[in-house]
Design a protein around this motif. Structure first.
Motif, PDB file in Angstrom:
ATOM      1  N   ASP A 142       0.807  -1.224   0.000  1.00  0.00           N
ATOM      2  CA  ASP A 142       0.000   0.000   0.000  1.00  0.00           C
ATOM      3  C   ASP A 142       0.841   1.276   0.000  1.00  0.00           C
ATOM      4  O   ASP A 142       0.307   2.363  -0.177  1.00  0.00           O
ATOM      5  N   ASP A 143       2.156   1.138   0.241  1.00  0.00           N
ATOM      6  CA  ASP A 143       3.021   2.324   0.252  1.00  0.00           C
ATOM      7  C   ASP A 143       3.050   2.970  -1.126  1.00  0.00           C
ATOM      8  O   ASP A 143       3.177   2.281  -2.147  1.00  0.00           O
ATOM      9  N   LEU A 144       2.948   4.283  -1.141  1.00  0.00           N
ATOM     10  CA  LEU A 144       2.917   5.000  -2.416  1.00  0.00           C
ATOM     11  C   LEU A 144       4.159   4.725  -3.251  1.00  0.00           C
ATOM     12  O   LEU A 144       4.058   4.479  -4.464  1.00  0.00           O
ATOM     13  N   ARG A 147       3.833   1.383  -4.859  1.00  0.00           N
ATOM     14  CA  ARG A 147       2.799   1.408  -5.899  1.00  0.00           C
ATOM     15  C   ARG A 147       3.293   2.125  -7.152  1.00  0.00           C
ATOM     16  O   ARG A 147       2.967   1.730  -8.279  1.00  0.00           O
TER      17      ARG A 147
END
Length: 198
Positions: A142-144, A147
């Motif tokens: 989920d870490d930007l 991603r």
């Protein structure tokens, strides 16, 4: 029915759908047509797929699934391109899509329903790539930043496939060099944005 048999049926439906879409167009093809081409019931087609356009999905996921496997097997201390070279991914015809896939990707340019499936497949692949990167780095999918790396990798593979269809037809498309060279070029451009695979 075994999972393997289900996958075979899904792929047969996908290939039949592409053949019919190529011959008759998407709007000119029905679920009944796809079923009739395979000698199965229309109900069977709808058991596997929610729409005629979605019938092509298995053909579009094959290459991405293969690449996800190579990403998972890449050792932590090995750059991605080195690993892919060791695995001989760029040799021979390993990356050359079957003709039905080439026809399908070409049709996504003019058929909105097929373009939607193409983009949906890549969106799903992005989540898979994020999971692989997260496992490799110990981070969260989920870490930007993870991603963004997944999106970069995904975009490189999608653009290589679209480029192959646009510019490498006939003998070039069938020669192993065309698609392999494009994927290598796309991944080489992407690697600076992929610190987890650099």
């Amino acid at each position: 029915m075994t999972e393997r048999r289900r996958e075979i049926i899904r792929m047969e439906i996908a290939r039949a759908a592409v053949r019919l879409f190529t011959e008759k167009g998407v709007s000119g093809t029905t679920g009944d047509d796809i079923a009739h081409a395979l000698g199965i019931s229309t109900r069977t087609v709808w058991r596997y797929f929610p729409s005629k356009e979605s019938c092509v999905r298995p053909l579009l996921t094959t290459g991405l699934d293969l690449m996800a496997g190579h990403l998972r097997s890449c050792p932590a201390d090995t750059p991605l391109l080195v690993h892919l070279d060791r695995e001989r991914v760029f040799d021979g015809n390993a990356l050359v899509p079957e003709e039905s896939v080439t026809d399908l990707i070409r049709m996504t340019r003019t058929e909105p329903g097929l373009m939607a499936v193409w983009l949906e497949v890549h969106h799903a692949a992005e989540a898979v790539f994020a999971d692989v990167i997260a496992a490799r780095t110990g981070g969260s999918a989920d870490d930007l930043a993870i991603r963004v790396q997944a999106a970069t990798l995904n975009a490189a593979l999608r653009l290589a496939a679209e480029e192959q269809v646009r510019h490498h037809r006939g003998a070039d498309a069938a020669s192993g060099g065309g698609m392999s060279a494009l994927v290598r070029t796309a991944l080489t451009a992407a690697v600076p944005s992929l610190p987890s695979f650099g």
